[in-house]
Design an enzyme around this catalytic site. Sequence first.
Site, PDB file in Angstrom:
ATOM      1  NE  ARG A   1      -5.584   1.530  -4.672  1.00 43.14           N
ATOM      2  CZ  ARG A   1      -5.275   0.516  -5.158  1.00 43.14           C
ATOM      3  NH1 ARG A   1      -4.058  -0.208  -4.771  1.00 43.14           N
ATOM      4  NH2 ARG A   1      -6.194  -0.077  -5.739  1.00 43.14           N
TER       5      ARG A   1
ATOM      6  CB  SER B   1     -12.178   1.391  -5.648  1.00 42.19           C
ATOM      7  OG  SER B   1     -11.774   0.572  -6.802  1.00 42.19           O
TER       8      SER B   1
ATOM      9  CD  GLU C   1      -8.420   3.160  -3.365  1.00 40.47           C
ATOM     10  OE1 GLU C   1      -8.895   1.906  -2.915  1.00 40.47           O
ATOM     11  OE2 GLU C   1      -8.174   3.215  -4.634  1.00 40.47           O
TER      12      GLU C   1
HETATM   13  C1  LIG Z   1     -12.358   5.365 -13.271  1.00 42.83           C
HETATM   14  C2  LIG Z   1     -11.297   5.351 -12.264  1.00 42.83           C
HETATM   15  C3  LIG Z   1     -10.472   4.357 -12.000  1.00 42.83           C
HETATM   16  C4  LIG Z   1      -9.768   4.386 -11.132  1.00 42.83           C
HETATM   17  N1  LIG Z   1      -8.751   3.335 -10.986  1.00 42.83           N
HETATM   18  C5  LIG Z   1      -7.747   3.219  -9.967  1.00 42.83           C
HETATM   19  C6  LIG Z   1      -7.076   2.213  -9.811  1.00 42.83           C
HETATM   20  O1  LIG Z   1      -7.032   1.053 -10.619  1.00 42.83           O
HETATM   21  N2  LIG Z   1      -5.884   1.980  -8.899  1.00 42.83           N
HETATM   22  C7  LIG Z   1      -5.692   3.137  -8.100  1.00 42.83           C
HETATM   23  O2  LIG Z   1      -4.746   3.043  -7.390  1.00 42.83           O
HETATM   24  N3  LIG Z   1      -6.504   4.323  -8.173  1.00 42.83           N
HETATM   25  C8  LIG Z   1      -7.404   4.257  -9.229  1.00 42.83           C
HETATM   26  N4  LIG Z   1      -8.380   5.381  -9.166  1.00 42.83           N
HETATM   27  C9  LIG Z   1      -8.049   6.577  -8.536  1.00 42.83           C
HETATM   28  C10 LIG Z   1      -7.346   7.833  -9.040  1.00 42.83           C
HETATM   29  O3  LIG Z   1      -7.202   7.623 -10.469  1.00 42.83           O
HETATM   30  C11 LIG Z   1      -6.057   7.863  -8.432  1.00 42.83           C
HETATM   31  O4  LIG Z   1      -6.221   8.007  -6.810  1.00 42.83           O
HETATM   32  C12 LIG Z   1      -5.154   8.992  -8.969  1.00 42.83           C
HETATM   33  O5  LIG Z   1      -3.797   8.939  -8.489  1.00 42.83           O
HETATM   34  C13 LIG Z   1      -5.786  10.376  -8.638  1.00 42.83           C
HETATM   35  O6  LIG Z   1      -4.969  11.397  -9.396  1.00 42.83           O
HETATM   36  P1  LIG Z   1      -5.652  12.765  -9.308  1.00 42.83           P
HETATM   37  O7  LIG Z   1      -4.434  13.753  -9.924  1.00 42.83           O
HETATM   38  O8  LIG Z   1      -6.798  13.006 -10.008  1.00 42.83           O
HETATM   39  O9  LIG Z   1      -5.689  13.017  -7.692  1.00 42.83           O
HETATM   40  P2  LIG Z   1      -6.443  14.213  -7.004  1.00 42.83           P
HETATM   41  O10 LIG Z   1      -7.682  13.704  -6.760  1.00 42.83           O
HETATM   42  O11 LIG Z   1      -6.267  15.661  -7.757  1.00 42.83           O
HETATM   43  O12 LIG Z   1      -5.727  14.492  -5.631  1.00 42.83           O
HETATM   44  C14 LIG Z   1      -5.421  13.375  -4.852  1.00 42.83           C
HETATM   45  C15 LIG Z   1      -4.647  13.756  -3.550  1.00 42.83           C
HETATM   46  O13 LIG Z   1      -3.397  14.112  -3.903  1.00 42.83           O
HETATM   47  C16 LIG Z   1      -3.092  15.360  -3.411  1.00 42.83           C
HETATM   48  N5  LIG Z   1      -2.286  15.885  -4.277  1.00 42.83           N
HETATM   49  C17 LIG Z   1      -2.230  15.953  -5.851  1.00 42.83           C
HETATM   50  N6  LIG Z   1      -1.303  16.707  -6.459  1.00 42.83           N
HETATM   51  C18 LIG Z   1      -0.329  16.652  -5.371  1.00 42.83           C
HETATM   52  C19 LIG Z   1       0.901  17.420  -5.326  1.00 42.83           C
HETATM   53  N7  LIG Z   1       1.583  17.586  -6.573  1.00 42.83           N
HETATM   54  N8  LIG Z   1       1.666  17.289  -4.118  1.00 42.83           N
HETATM   55  C20 LIG Z   1       1.059  17.095  -3.149  1.00 42.83           C
HETATM   56  N9  LIG Z   1      -0.511  16.368  -2.947  1.00 42.83           N
HETATM   57  C21 LIG Z   1      -1.022  16.464  -4.143  1.00 42.83           C
HETATM   58  C22 LIG Z   1      -4.485  15.915  -3.487  1.00 42.83           C
HETATM   59  O14 LIG Z   1      -4.460  17.122  -2.346  1.00 42.83           O
HETATM   60  C23 LIG Z   1      -5.346  14.891  -2.691  1.00 42.83           C
HETATM   61  O15 LIG Z   1      -5.269  14.985  -1.350  1.00 42.83           O
HETATM   62  C24 LIG Z   1      -9.541   5.497 -10.186  1.00 42.83           C
HETATM   63  C25 LIG Z   1     -10.186   6.613 -10.430  1.00 42.83           C
HETATM   64  C26 LIG Z   1     -11.020   6.590 -11.334  1.00 42.83           C
HETATM   65  C27 LIG Z   1     -11.922   7.657 -11.645  1.00 42.83           C
END
Ligand SMILES: Cc1cc2nc3c(=O)[nH]c(=O)nc-3n(C[C@H](O)[C@H](O)[C@H](O)COP(=O)(O)OP(=O)(O)OC[C@H]3O[C@@H](n4cnc5c(N)ncnc54)[C@H](O)[C@@H]3O)c2cc1C
Length: 344
Positions: A152, A230, A340
């Site tokens: 992670r 998580s 996380e």
């Molecule tokens: C219901 C639920 C279930 C989930 N299940 C899982 C799972 O099974 N496994 C798992 O690993 N995660 C899981 N997650 C966590 C989440 O879905 C992941 O971490 C996902 O990758 C977040 O994507 P996001 O675009 O919303 O990120 P954001 O929250 O928008 O950003 C996350 C981070 O990445 C950075 N970032 C985003 N885009 C860029 C870019 N283009 N360049 C540089 N930095 C960037 C942001 O600044 C921030 O620090 C879950 C979340 C939820 C709500």
Amino acid sequence: MIDLFPYNTLQVHAQAKNFIELNSPDQLLPTDEPLLFLGGGANILFTKDFPGTVAKINFSGIKVIKEIDSDVLVEAAAGQNWHDLVMWSVNHNLSGLENMALIPGTVGAAVVGNIAAYGQNQGDVVNSVRVLDLSTNKAVNLSHQDCRFFYRDSAFKHEFKDKLLIISVTYRLSKKAHFDTAYHSRYESLEKILTQFATPPYTIQQVANAVIKIRTVKMPDWTKIGTAGSFFKNPFVSRQRLIELQSQIKELQFYPTEKMLYPHPDDPIFKRTDQVKIPTGRLLDELGWLGKKIGNVSTFEKHALVIVNLGGATGAEIYEYSSLMRADIKKNFDIDLEYEVHII
Ligand SMILES: Cc1cc2nc3c(=O)[nH]c(=O)nc-3n(C[C@H](O)[C@H](O)[C@H](O)COP(=O)(O)OP(=O)(O)OC[C@H]3O[C@@H](n4cnc5c(N)ncnc54)[C@H](O)[C@@H]3O)c2cc1C
């Protein structure tokens, strides 16, 4: 000022001084104030207002780059919806992403957090990452190794943080399904669901369908209830400590580091050969956190590691709730939980 409420899945109100939607990686970015990239906001908790520009990554798209033997290189733009990319790969009979179906968010953030599910990791399939270096305003390609994918974790959470914008990610996917029952039997729930409607050898589509079925039951629907999935990582403890914990906690499962499916040889995990990974959710369960409600914050009724906003909770309240969980785990088990979720 703009309210970030619609842009974070924990559904908290926080103000950003400025907000821009990046529809192309060529769009100009401010250089004179703090900058925060945002994908789907599914892995972030705003505990306060953001005193600079929040740049929401919107540019999306998927294209096939080339075929190498039985593999296909596929490039996806950073703002591409992750689940849609998974379903695109499944519909094109390409294997490598199917176990990660239904994870909310975007492609860029998937790399940042090295997302994983059911034994498949982002780091297993990333071939290269194209980034914009904010100090030179030039785009460069990073290799898989440059990304340092750990459990992670990646270089984007450390030395690349706030320095690089991820523009696109190239995945190496396979035309052959890699479903091997010995490997997946570590994930009993997945194996169990699959046997209900399919027979081996399972197809990529069947695996994706099974993952979607399990996740729909086990995880909260983030489109309806505030959550970031998580909240903490699973910790590592020595084998000696595991024995002590098992005397305290009935049926505490563990996972030996040599069986971990995070194959980077430099991952600090592999240096902890005497250690095992244990599930944070089970520890929290033991201390009565399952479904525990404080104000408008609770844990999901089926998973103590998943914090939910019951409606109207502030980011500070959610952080306070998570701090109480951390303190409880420290007091009772002497374990320091790592977040996380990205805390702002
Ligand atoms: C219901 C639920 C279930 C989930 N299940 C899982 C799972 O099974 N496994 C798992 O690993 N995660 C899981 N997650 C966590 C989440 O879905 C992941 O971490 C996902 O990758 C977040 O994507 P996001 O675009 O919303 O990120 P954001 O929250 O928008 O950003 C996350 C981070 O990445 C950075 N970032 C985003 N885009 C860029 C870019 N283009 N360049 C540089 N930095 C960037 C942001 O600044 C921030 O620090 C879950 C979340 C939820 C709500």
